[in-house]
Design a protein around this motif. Sequence first.
Motif: not given
Length: 311
Positions: A5, A7, A32, A62-64, A66, A74, A100, A103-104, A113
């Motif tokens: 993913s 971001i 995203i 969207d964030f969901k 990931v 990121i 952010m 939420k991730l 990450y």
Amino acid sequence: MNKVSIIGSGFVGSTTAFSIAMSGIAQEIVLIDINKDKAEGDALDIGHGIPLMSPANIYAGDFKDVKNSEIIIITAGANQKPGETRLDLVKKNVAIFKDMIPKLVEVNKDAIYLIVTNPVDILTYVTLKISGLPKHKVIGSGTVLDSSRFRYLLSSHYGVDPRNVHGYIIGEHGDSEIAAWSLTNVAGAPIDHFCQICEHPCNGKFKEEILEEVRNSAYKIISKKGATYYAVAVAVKRIVECIARDEKSILTVSSVLNGQYGVNDVALSVPTIVGSNGIEKVLELPLSNEEMAKFNKSAEIMRSVLESVGF
């Protein structure tokens, strides 16, 4: 690797997605961005080339989305403007990350990450502290690009293949970064020795000029076209490859140090073994006394910036 993913679908994010798609190392790539149309456009644009590359599913989300990603890259944040240093961005981007990152992590706490947004060392530290993730799972792109620029400039000076030039830029990804000349070699020959045997002399200002050009590369590119993105996308792709293939390659990624080089609780770039677990091992290689002093100065600068934003 199954899923990555990204971001942020700006210059760096979209070019990173393209580089990863071209490499064939991910079967699923999610873009995203707060600007959903931009992410969708980039996904479509890259996706239309997939029949000519390796099979992959690339789409905007969207964030969901990931969820189940093995790596979350990121790149989102405020852009560096002409005349602005990476550290000038700190307050704006720390505020973005505070909102952010939780939420991730709520959706995916198992991914590695990979932080690319500047100032990358500060934001790598902030991500680790906010997320509560293990240290080995939070990586900054660090000076991987700077080290590549360093090798490129040396290869141009000597007229040799950059793949035969080995050297590292360490410390901050920014103005206090250091060239580890004591570790630099060409075809195995220490740099000072190679200067003696090559046909391209190295005058007294040679090292200073090379490092200054590395430091100013981003500013030069930004002044000419507004942003840097091709080479940094390749650098990020290279880090992703090391993780996906468990390469155990040595890259100058940024991570929070725990006593290495006498530095604690600050994220800086040093030669690091990168594999499927993310940070496999931070290498403590021998530096000269001058390099150590400069490295510790870089750490002090990062610490003062962190304190200025409440960390």
